[in-house]
Design a protein around this motif. Sequence first.
Motif, PDB file in Angstrom:
ATOM      1  N   ASP A 108      -1.368   4.786  -0.882  1.00  0.00           N
ATOM      2  CA  ASP A 108      -1.048   5.560   0.321  1.00  0.00           C
ATOM      3  C   ASP A 108       0.445   5.844   0.486  1.00  0.00           C
ATOM      4  O   ASP A 108       0.866   6.337   1.546  1.00  0.00           O
ATOM      5  CB  ASP A 108      -1.541   4.813   1.570  1.00  0.00           C
ATOM      6  CG  ASP A 108      -3.008   5.090   1.873  1.00  0.00           C
ATOM      7  OD1 ASP A 108      -3.534   6.128   1.421  1.00  0.00           O
ATOM      8  OD2 ASP A 108      -3.623   4.262   2.580  1.00  0.00           O
ATOM      9  N   LYS A 111       2.370   8.772   2.119  1.00  0.00           N
ATOM     10  CA  LYS A 111       2.564   8.929   3.572  1.00  0.00           C
ATOM     11  C   LYS A 111       4.039   8.892   3.963  1.00  0.00           C
ATOM     12  O   LYS A 111       4.384   9.152   5.116  1.00  0.00           O
ATOM     13  CB  LYS A 111       1.763   7.858   4.327  1.00  0.00           C
ATOM     14  CG  LYS A 111       0.257   8.070   4.202  1.00  0.00           C
ATOM     15  CD  LYS A 111      -0.559   7.018   4.930  1.00  0.00           C
ATOM     16  CE  LYS A 111      -2.047   7.204   4.603  1.00  0.00           C
ATOM     17  NZ  LYS A 111      -2.893   6.132   5.192  1.00  0.00           N
ATOM     18  N   HIS A 204      -8.420  10.508  -3.412  1.00  0.00           N
ATOM     19  CA  HIS A 204      -9.059   9.431  -2.628  1.00  0.00           C
ATOM     20  C   HIS A 204      -9.401   9.833  -1.193  1.00  0.00           C
ATOM     21  O   HIS A 204     -10.298   9.277  -0.590  1.00  0.00           O
ATOM     22  CB  HIS A 204      -8.234   8.127  -2.681  1.00  0.00           C
ATOM     23  CG  HIS A 204      -7.032   8.080  -1.790  1.00  0.00           C
ATOM     24  ND1 HIS A 204      -5.788   8.510  -2.189  1.00  0.00           N
ATOM     25  CD2 HIS A 204      -6.882   7.633  -0.514  1.00  0.00           C
ATOM     26  CE1 HIS A 204      -4.921   8.325  -1.188  1.00  0.00           C
ATOM     27  NE2 HIS A 204      -5.567   7.805  -0.165  1.00  0.00           N
ATOM     28  N   SER A 205      -8.711  10.821  -0.632  1.00  0.00           N
ATOM     29  CA  SER A 205      -9.021  11.258   0.745  1.00  0.00           C
ATOM     30  C   SER A 205      -9.991  12.437   0.777  1.00  0.00           C
ATOM     31  O   SER A 205     -10.268  12.979   1.850  1.00  0.00           O
ATOM     32  CB  SER A 205      -7.742  11.690   1.482  1.00  0.00           C
ATOM     33  OG  SER A 205      -6.791  10.665   1.506  1.00  0.00           O
TER      34      SER A 205
HETATM   35 FE    FE Z   1      -5.044   7.304   1.877  1.00  0.00          FE
END
Ligand code: FE
Length: 270
Positions: A108, A111, A204-205
């Motif tokens: 992640d 982000k 993944h999203s």
């Molecule tokens: Fe994510």
Amino acid sequence: MKRSHSYMNDLDSNLRQYEINTPQYYLYRDMHQNQTVEFVQKMKDKYKNLSNCKMNIKDVLLELNNFIDPSDPDVDIENSVHAYQTAERIRKKHPNNKELQVVGLIHDLGKILFKLGEPNWAVVGDTYVVGCKFPESIVYYDTLKDNPDYNNKDYNTELGIYKEGCGLERLLISFGHDEYLYQVLLQNKTHKISKKLMKVIRFHSFYPWHTGEAYKQFMNVNDEQILKDVLYFNQFDLYSKEDIDFVLTDEIKEYYDNLLDEYFPEDLQF
Ligand code: FE
Ligand code: FE
């Protein structure tokens, strides 16, 4: 109104439930109004040269101490804690697979876009394809009716601007942390993360595809393996009951600092 996902098993059936007039609702409403073909092309262009800063990956992880993902109805912890929890879930099951653990930790880190001034709706949340019809498996589907592409007849057919079987990598997908970190890993050649796991990060999203079973018309032979890999990874990315007792100890921190030094011996261009 609750929107429950039939694909969750009973144990986790209380996860990923999306209700109207929540922070998640407003985030997706803004995303769905703004993430168009034109916007996605603009963002890919903006970030393609990675001309923002040079950073050590450990410092990027530290920055995520200051970020709580507003798209996730199940989390109100800092994203850095989510990173360690994901990695630790993997370490429990795969004590010797260090690469998968590292990917759990960093998946992640895209982000960091929030630090670069991007609005949350261009950073987090489930992604979808622009340039073709929006499938109803997209969360808060109704809000997509306000997307300027919704009534564009070049875009609102089953194939839209794409060819059947063109492959996932050809699709324009709503911009966010997946694509950004993928580009960072693709262009920085000094790390030891494999192409296989880079693709897990990239998709993944992409819930409407990997879990909603949409967009099959675009898949090619290679994408079947990516789907398996993404679904395998996904179980570690979701919350579990054990997380309540999770404590980020010095031992855990040190273990992952060493792994990051091994897999990312040099700073990365972001
Ligand atoms: Fe994510
Ligand atoms: Fe995650």
